[in-house]
Design an enzyme around this catalytic site. Sequence first.
Site, PDB file in Angstrom:
ATOM      1  CE  LYS A   1      36.409  40.931  41.457  1.00  0.00           C
ATOM      2  NZ  LYS A   1      36.018  42.317  41.124  1.00  0.00           N
TER       3      LYS A   1
ATOM      4  NE  ARG B   1      34.445  40.656  35.262  1.00  0.00           N
ATOM      5  CZ  ARG B   1      35.670  40.906  35.735  1.00  0.00           C
ATOM      6  NH1 ARG B   1      36.504  39.922  35.957  1.00  0.00           N
ATOM      7  NH2 ARG B   1      36.040  42.128  36.010  1.00  0.00           N
TER       8      ARG B   1
ATOM      9  NE  ARG C   1      41.912  49.395  40.046  1.00  0.00           N
ATOM     10  CZ  ARG C   1      41.134  48.321  39.910  1.00  0.00           C
ATOM     11  NH1 ARG C   1      40.877  47.528  40.921  1.00  0.00           N
ATOM     12  NH2 ARG C   1      40.606  48.066  38.739  1.00  0.00           N
TER      13      ARG C   1
ATOM     14  NE  ARG D   1      42.859  47.245  35.347  1.00  0.00           N
ATOM     15  CZ  ARG D   1      42.070  46.326  35.916  1.00  0.00           C
ATOM     16  NH1 ARG D   1      42.443  45.741  37.037  1.00  0.00           N
ATOM     17  NH2 ARG D   1      40.912  46.015  35.380  1.00  0.00           N
TER      18      ARG D   1
ATOM     19  NE  ARG E   1      36.675  47.296  34.377  1.00  0.00           N
ATOM     20  CZ  ARG E   1      37.669  47.524  35.216  1.00  0.00           C
ATOM     21  NH1 ARG E   1      38.245  48.702  35.259  1.00  0.00           N
ATOM     22  NH2 ARG E   1      38.096  46.586  36.004  1.00  0.00           N
TER      23      ARG E   1
END
Length: 217
Positions: free
Chosen positions: A13, A86, A125, A158, A169
Site C-alpha cells: 500500500k 482499519r 523490508r 521497522r 499484525r
Amino acid sequence: MNLILLGCPGAGKGTQSKLLAQRYGLAHIATGDLFRAQIAQKTALGQKVESYLKSGTLVPDSIVVEMVAGKLGECSSGWLLDGFPRTLEQAQALDKMLKSEGKTIDMVLYLNMDEKAVLARMTTRRSCASCGELYNTISKPPTTEGKCDKCGGELKQRDDDQETTVKKRLMVYEDLTRPLIAYYRSEHAFNEVNGNQPMEKVTGELVAFVDQAKVAR
Ligand code: AMP
C-alpha cells in the site's frame, strides 16, 4: 478525487499510494507514517500511541479518527487514504464525516495479497531513516548495502516488521480489517488488484482503475 487503498500489512500500500498520490496530485494520508512521525518527534500523541505500534495492535478508533479528521480538513483537492480505515467503526466514522461535508469516496482499491508472501516481504523490508524511501533486501535492494540510493541515509528495519509482530499484525488484520472488504464492496465503487504481481504491473492496474474513476466523476 478521494480514494482509499485497502490491503493487509505488507501488501504494498505504501509504495503504490506514493506513486498514485503523485500521479493524480492527491494528498497521501498514511496513518502509520503520521503516527511514526509523532513518535519520532516525541509529541503527546506519539507517546500515547507508541505502545500500540510496538506491539502490532491497533491504536484506538477515537484517536485515529480525530487525527484523520484534522488531516482531511487540510486537503481540499483530493486525498488518498493509506492504512485508514482499519475497522468498521473507522469506516462508519469516515462516512459520517464525509456526508456532513457533502463529500464522497470515489473509489476503494483493494490490494489482494497472499499472506504467506506478505510475511517474507515484510521481514525483508527496509526504509531510509532520513527520507523514508522504501527498499526490500530481495526485490529492491539498494546499490550500497544499508545506504539509501536517493539521499545516502541509513536503511532501517521497522520495529514492527520483526516476524512475531508481523504475525500479530496479520491476525489483527484478519479480525478487524478484512470485514471492510465486504463493507466497501457493497457500498462503494470497489476494485480489486492482485498484489502478488510485480510492482509495475500492480501500479498499471491501479492506474487503469483510477482513470475510470476520473472519467466517472
Ligand atoms: P502501517 O504503517 O499502516 O502498517 O501502520 C503501523 C501501525 O500504526 C499499525 O500496526 C497500528 O498500530 C497503527 N495504525 C496505523 N493506522 C491505523 C488505523 N487506521 N487504526 C489503528 N491503528 C493504526
